[in-house]
Every structure is written in C-alpha cells, then in structure tokens.
Design a protein around this motif. Structure first.
Motif, PDB file in Angstrom:
ATOM      1  N   ALA A  69      51.073 -23.503 -71.364  1.00  0.00           N
ATOM      2  CA  ALA A  69      50.075 -22.836 -70.639  1.00  0.00           C
ATOM      3  C   ALA A  69      49.006 -23.452 -70.178  1.00  0.00           C
ATOM      4  CB  ALA A  69      49.364 -21.636 -71.343  1.00  0.00           C
ATOM      5  N   PRO A  70      49.272 -24.549 -68.941  1.00  0.00           N
ATOM      6  CA  PRO A  70      48.480 -25.583 -68.646  1.00  0.00           C
ATOM      7  C   PRO A  70      47.370 -24.660 -67.484  1.00  0.00           C
ATOM      8  CG  PRO A  70      50.367 -25.613 -67.389  1.00  0.00           C
ATOM      9  CD  PRO A  70      50.570 -24.859 -68.465  1.00  0.00           C
ATOM     10  N   GLU A  71      47.557 -23.785 -67.218  1.00  0.00           N
ATOM     11  CA  GLU A  71      46.720 -22.687 -66.357  1.00  0.00           C
ATOM     12  C   GLU A  71      45.279 -22.470 -67.029  1.00  0.00           C
ATOM     13  OE1 GLU A  71      48.601 -19.908 -63.704  1.00  0.00           O
ATOM     14  OE2 GLU A  71      49.446 -21.310 -62.480  1.00  0.00           O
ATOM     15  N   VAL A  72      45.722 -22.184 -68.297  1.00  0.00           N
ATOM     16  CA  VAL A  72      44.443 -21.327 -69.262  1.00  0.00           C
ATOM     17  C   VAL A  72      44.328 -22.370 -70.286  1.00  0.00           C
ATOM     18  CG1 VAL A  72      45.118 -19.057 -68.696  1.00  0.00           C
ATOM     19  CG2 VAL A  72      46.283 -20.282 -70.235  1.00  0.00           C
ATOM     20  N   ALA A  73      44.590 -23.641 -70.303  1.00  0.00           N
ATOM     21  CA  ALA A  73      44.445 -24.516 -71.405  1.00  0.00           C
ATOM     22  C   ALA A  73      42.890 -24.795 -71.629  1.00  0.00           C
ATOM     23  CB  ALA A  73      44.952 -26.031 -71.364  1.00  0.00           C
ATOM     24  N   HIS A  74      41.964 -24.782 -70.610  1.00  0.00           N
ATOM     25  CA  HIS A  74      40.543 -25.039 -70.709  1.00  0.00           C
ATOM     26  C   HIS A  74      39.918 -23.650 -71.350  1.00  0.00           C
ATOM     27  CE1 HIS A  74      41.174 -22.593 -66.792  1.00  0.00           C
ATOM     28  NE2 HIS A  74      39.899 -22.442 -67.074  1.00  0.00           N
ATOM     29  N   GLN A  75      40.857 -22.512 -71.464  1.00  0.00           N
ATOM     30  CA  GLN A  75      40.056 -21.704 -71.973  1.00  0.00           C
ATOM     31  C   GLN A  75      40.086 -21.369 -73.575  1.00  0.00           C
ATOM     32  OE1 GLN A  75      41.401 -19.101 -68.026  1.00  0.00           O
ATOM     33  NE2 GLN A  75      40.391 -17.665 -69.703  1.00  0.00           N
ATOM     34  N   VAL A  76      41.025 -21.895 -73.974  1.00  0.00           N
ATOM     35  CA  VAL A  76      41.313 -22.088 -75.490  1.00  0.00           C
ATOM     36  C   VAL A  76      40.772 -23.290 -76.274  1.00  0.00           C
ATOM     37  CG1 VAL A  76      43.206 -21.661 -77.329  1.00  0.00           C
ATOM     38  CG2 VAL A  76      43.274 -20.609 -74.865  1.00  0.00           C
ATOM     39  N   GLU A  77      39.964 -22.803 -77.449  1.00  0.00           N
ATOM     40  CA  GLU A  77      39.294 -23.922 -78.133  1.00  0.00           C
ATOM     41  C   GLU A  77      40.209 -24.044 -79.302  1.00  0.00           C
ATOM     42  OE1 GLU A  77      35.409 -25.151 -80.579  1.00  0.00           O
ATOM     43  OE2 GLU A  77      35.332 -23.439 -79.010  1.00  0.00           O
ATOM     44  N   PHE A  78      40.887 -25.278 -79.763  1.00  0.00           N
ATOM     45  CA  PHE A  78      41.355 -25.647 -81.063  1.00  0.00           C
ATOM     46  C   PHE A  78      40.654 -26.381 -81.787  1.00  0.00           C
ATOM     47  CE2 PHE A  78      44.701 -24.599 -77.859  1.00  0.00           C
ATOM     48  CZ  PHE A  78      45.746 -23.993 -78.442  1.00  0.00           C
ATOM     49  N   THR A  79      40.474 -25.744 -83.244  1.00  0.00           N
ATOM     50  CA  THR A  79      39.434 -26.500 -84.158  1.00  0.00           C
ATOM     51  C   THR A  79      40.015 -26.446 -85.442  1.00  0.00           C
ATOM     52  OG1 THR A  79      37.361 -27.188 -84.638  1.00  0.00           O
ATOM     53  CG2 THR A  79      37.631 -25.024 -84.212  1.00  0.00           C
ATOM     54  N   SER A  80      39.518 -26.791 -86.431  1.00  0.00           N
ATOM     55  CA  SER A  80      39.817 -26.482 -87.755  1.00  0.00           C
ATOM     56  C   SER A  80      38.694 -25.811 -88.308  1.00  0.00           C
ATOM     57  CB  SER A  80      39.824 -27.767 -88.904  1.00  0.00           C
ATOM     58  OG  SER A  80      38.439 -28.301 -89.173  1.00  0.00           O
ATOM     59  N   ILE A  81      38.826 -24.787 -89.214  1.00  0.00           N
ATOM     60  CA  ILE A  81      37.909 -24.019 -89.776  1.00  0.00           C
ATOM     61  C   ILE A  81      36.858 -24.361 -90.256  1.00  0.00           C
ATOM     62  CG2 ILE A  81      38.777 -23.558 -91.981  1.00  0.00           C
ATOM     63  CD1 ILE A  81      37.266 -20.690 -89.670  1.00  0.00           C
ATOM     64  N   ARG A 139      49.972 -15.540 -78.284  1.00  0.00           N
ATOM     65  CA  ARG A 139      48.668 -14.444 -78.126  1.00  0.00           C
ATOM     66  C   ARG A 139      47.675 -15.303 -77.574  1.00  0.00           C
ATOM     67  NH1 ARG A 139      47.704  -9.085 -78.190  1.00  0.00           N
ATOM     68  NH2 ARG A 139      45.821  -8.688 -79.355  1.00  0.00           N
ATOM     69  N   ALA A 140      47.383 -16.287 -77.926  1.00  0.00           N
ATOM     70  CA  ALA A 140      45.727 -16.979 -77.429  1.00  0.00           C
ATOM     71  C   ALA A 140      46.179 -17.364 -75.734  1.00  0.00           C
ATOM     72  CB  ALA A 140      45.726 -18.428 -77.937  1.00  0.00           C
ATOM     73  N   ALA A 141      47.352 -17.567 -75.164  1.00  0.00           N
ATOM     74  CA  ALA A 141      47.562 -17.577 -73.752  1.00  0.00           C
ATOM     75  C   ALA A 141      47.466 -16.236 -73.161  1.00  0.00           C
ATOM     76  CB  ALA A 141      48.810 -18.341 -73.639  1.00  0.00           C
ATOM     77  N   TYR A 142      47.915 -15.125 -73.667  1.00  0.00           N
ATOM     78  CA  TYR A 142      47.791 -13.946 -73.261  1.00  0.00           C
ATOM     79  C   TYR A 142      46.301 -13.445 -73.038  1.00  0.00           C
ATOM     80  CZ  TYR A 142      48.475  -8.919 -72.813  1.00  0.00           C
ATOM     81  OH  TYR A 142      48.314  -7.525 -72.175  1.00  0.00           O
ATOM     82  N   LEU A 143      45.734 -13.608 -74.319  1.00  0.00           N
ATOM     83  CA  LEU A 143      44.319 -13.313 -74.089  1.00  0.00           C
ATOM     84  C   LEU A 143      43.343 -14.154 -73.377  1.00  0.00           C
ATOM     85  CD1 LEU A 143      43.765 -12.745 -77.933  1.00  0.00           C
ATOM     86  CD2 LEU A 143      43.911 -11.139 -76.337  1.00  0.00           C
ATOM     87  N   ARG A 147      44.377 -15.524 -70.414  1.00  0.00           N
ATOM     88  CA  ARG A 147      44.608 -15.047 -69.135  1.00  0.00           C
ATOM     89  C   ARG A 147      44.000 -13.777 -68.546  1.00  0.00           C
ATOM     90  NH1 ARG A 147      50.563 -14.486 -66.479  1.00  0.00           N
ATOM     91  NH2 ARG A 147      50.472 -12.438 -67.320  1.00  0.00           N
ATOM     92  N   GLY A 148      43.845 -12.827 -69.501  1.00  0.00           N
ATOM     93  CA  GLY A 148      43.447 -11.592 -69.284  1.00  0.00           C
ATOM     94  C   GLY A 148      41.932 -11.269 -69.634  1.00  0.00           C
ATOM     95  N   GLY A 149      41.341 -12.223 -70.224  1.00  0.00           N
ATOM     96  CA  GLY A 149      39.927 -11.985 -70.872  1.00  0.00           C
ATOM     97  C   GLY A 149      38.911 -12.667 -69.991  1.00  0.00           C
ATOM     98  N   GLN A 150      37.584 -12.428 -70.293  1.00  0.00           N
ATOM     99  CA  GLN A 150      36.645 -12.898 -69.679  1.00  0.00           C
ATOM    100  C   GLN A 150      35.958 -14.370 -70.213  1.00  0.00           C
ATOM    101  OE1 GLN A 150      35.926 -11.970 -66.512  1.00  0.00           O
ATOM    102  NE2 GLN A 150      37.493 -10.525 -66.837  1.00  0.00           N
ATOM    103  N   GLY A 151      36.154 -14.372 -71.563  1.00  0.00           N
ATOM    104  CA  GLY A 151      35.686 -15.781 -72.316  1.00  0.00           C
ATOM    105  C   GLY A 151      36.590 -16.540 -72.722  1.00  0.00           C
ATOM    106  N   LYS A 152      36.177 -17.595 -74.005  1.00  0.00           N
ATOM    107  CA  LYS A 152      37.168 -18.326 -74.299  1.00  0.00           C
ATOM    108  C   LYS A 152      37.846 -17.980 -75.354  1.00  0.00           C
ATOM    109  CE  LYS A 152      36.449 -22.580 -74.434  1.00  0.00           C
ATOM    110  NZ  LYS A 152      36.020 -24.121 -74.570  1.00  0.00           N
ATOM    111  N   VAL A 153      39.052 -18.471 -75.925  1.00  0.00           N
ATOM    112  CA  VAL A 153      39.770 -17.795 -77.205  1.00  0.00           C
ATOM    113  C   VAL A 153      39.628 -19.228 -78.186  1.00  0.00           C
ATOM    114  CG1 VAL A 153      41.760 -17.195 -78.064  1.00  0.00           C
ATOM    115  CG2 VAL A 153      41.203 -16.553 -75.768  1.00  0.00           C
TER     116      VAL A 153
END
Length: 358
Positions: A298-310, A265-269, A271-277
C-alpha cells in the motif's frame, strides 16, 4: 405560456450543451485509456450506476486489469483548484460532487471482498478533461489530469493475476450492467435546434507514442507483488474492512493469516481515516520487515502507518514525557527468578505449564 416555453427551451439548450460536452470529454478520456486493452485490461464504458434511483445514472468508465479496479468519472471543469483536500471551481467548493463516487467505490469494495479482493485494489478516479500535471486526493477520490490518466491507471503495477482479473471482472459485469437509455423521451422536433458542440474545453495535447509506451511499460515491467497483498481469503477480506464498536481480538494458530489481516486492516483504516495508524508487535525485529512489506502492498498510505515494537513505543512515550528509563538486565533477571520461585502461590505463572526458559 410563450414565456414558459422560452424558459423551457433555454433550459433544454443548456442541458443539451452539457450532455454534448460530457459525451465529447468522456469519449476522449476513453480514447486516452484505450491502449490499456493491449496489456490485459478491460474497459467498460457507460455502465449503469448500481442502486441509483435516478433514471439514466451512469458510471462513465470502469477499468479492470492487472493494477486493480478503477472507477473513472470525467469532469469537464475549468478553473479548478484543490486546496486542503477540497476541490473548487472558481470560488465554489464542489467537493460534494465527488462524494457519490466515493460511496460507489466503498460499496464496490464490499462487493469484491466477497471474492477476496483487498479494499486498496478499488480506485475512485476523477479525470479533469483538458488538464495535465494534476494528482491530488479529495477524500478517497484521486483527481488527475486527462493527460496523466494512462500512467495513473498503470502505476500500481501488476497487482492481480489473469485468473484473479477474470474472477473480479465477472463480479463487476454483474454489478454494473450496460446502461439502457429510455425511449420514452419525445424528440419530435422538425429540425435540429442545437448543433453538436465543438470542444470548448482546453484540450490537453495528445500523448505521443513514446509517452503511451512508457506509461504502459512502467506498469507491465514492475515486478508482481505477492498474492496476499491484493487477494485474500474472502473471510479475511471482509474482516479487514469490518466496523467494530470497540477493541477487537483475532485469534488463530500460526499460519492462519492474522498478520495479513492486520496489514490489510491498517491499510483500510489509513485510507479512510484522518490520523495515523499504529501497528505494534512484541518482536522487536518484526516492525522493519512489516513496514517494508506494507510499503509494497500500500505505497499510497505507507506514510500514514507507524510500525514499532510495543517496548520501543512505551520507551518513547516515557522519554517524550521526561521520564528517564534505565534498564538493568541483572535486576530484571533477579525479579523474574523471584516471581518464578513463588509461582506455586497461584496466579498466571502457577497455572502455566511452560518452563522458565520459555
């Protein structure tokens, strides 16, 4: 009447030149990609455009193989520039010319989700004939030079197994039938009125055998990714690309694939969105693991997703706003003990069957 015929003849010559040039460039790009057939790929040229109302609408080339599904459109464009995610021919913005291709890729993703193929495994590719050294994004479409096409198609590496390729190929063959040209066109002309055009596009130099081998080997030798990164249960694949009107919750016991759906889901968003996930978890050690997995998936969109603990996210928000936070473990334990001691007074703790240790 004579002037009308002259104008019609001029328009026909222009159309013939365009079609002739398109045929040359499409054949040349297909020739560049032909070596893929030796390493498990199937090339499907001149397929009918699904759902198009325009007679003879075609997809230049579809490539199905270990690196996924690539929908290829060839453009014989000169003076091309790409700026700010838009593509120009001279001063004219021609980005909308790629919009139909983006829609086709989106619809193909939905079709192949029915057999479990992840959305990121369908690629829309516009190849600029006669160009090299180009790799840019215009929306979801990747624009590359003719000379770079072979390496681009193989670059994702081994994403699909042979069984998965067969499954996907059967769907693609049904969805993109062979283009059948109409025989209703009147071509009763005593002599040819236009010679076959020579190639007016500045041709890229032919790839050497060494370059071809290197491009093929890069994809073949790359280690296969885990199956779940490209192929899911069909219900999961559909869920990952579904649209929602607001927040959505997925429930399931351990091992049912909630995290897999979340990553897709994160990868899909992304690739299609304008901001970060943002992808968060309560377990502070998990974000690093998920980020590494996502980088492979998903290496092409890896920079657009931020992984962190809450908790790290919350602390970061407070810090950015100048709010100091001091954690006192002893005070936290005392507060919990006080809350637990009063659990008999009702509320969530009172109805819980868990122990204080849990």
């Amino acid at each position: 009447m004579a002037e009308a015929h002259e104008q019609a003849a001029a328009e026909a010559r222009d159309a013939a030149a365009r079609y002739g040039l398109a045929g040359i460039t499409e054949s040349r790009v297909a020739g560049v990609l032909a070596p893929l057939a030796a390493v498990g790929y199937t090339l499907l040229p001149d397929r009918a455009w699904p759902g198009s109302r325009r007679s003879g609408a075609q997809v230049d080339l579809i490539v199905v193989g270990p690196s996924g599904v690539h929908i290829v459109d060839t453009k014989a464009w000169k003076e091309v520039s790409i700026r700010g995610g838009r593509i120009f021919r001279g001063q004219a913005d021609v980005s909308d010319d790629l919009a139909n291709m983006a829609d086709l890729a989106h619809n193909t993703e939905a079709l192949l989700a029915e057999v479990g193929l992840g959305a990121l495994e369908v690629h829309a590719v516009a190849v600029l004939a006669g160009h090299r050294g180009i790799k840019e994004k215009v929306g979801p479409v990747t624009v590359i030079g003719e000379h770079d096409a072979l390496r681009h198609v193989t670059s994702p590496g081994a994403r699909l197994t042979s069984h998965q390729i067969d499954l996907v190929l059967r769907r693609v063959l049904d969805h993109f039938p062979v283009l059948r040209t109409s025989s209703a066109i009147d071509v009763a002309v005593p002599e040819p009125v236009l010679t076959r055009p020579t190639d007016p596009v500045d041709a890229a130099e032919l790839m050497t055998a060494e370059e071809v081998n290197a491009a093929l080997l890069d994809g073949v030798l790359e280690a296969p990714i885990e199956k779940w990164m490209s192929f899911l249960d069909p219900a999961q694949a559909k869920l990952a690309r579904r649209s929602f009107n607001g927040p959505a919750r997925i429930r399931g016991s351990a091992g049912t694939g909630k995290t897999v759906v979340g990553l897709h889901r994160a990868a899909y968003l992304a690739r299609g969105g304008q901001g970060k996930v943002l992808f968060t978890t309560f377990v502070k050690t998990l974000p690093v693991v998920l980020e590494n997995l996502f980088g492979r998936m998903a290496p092409e969109v890896a920079h657009q997703v931020e992984f962190t603990s809450i908790h790290k996210l919350a602390l970061g928000i407070l810090r950015d706003r100048g709010a100091s936070v001091r954690i006192d473990p002893k005070a936290a334990d005392a507060a919990f003990s006080e809350a637990w001691a009063g659990r008999g007074e009702g509320g969530a703790l009172g109805s819980s069957r868990m122990s204080s240790d849990y």
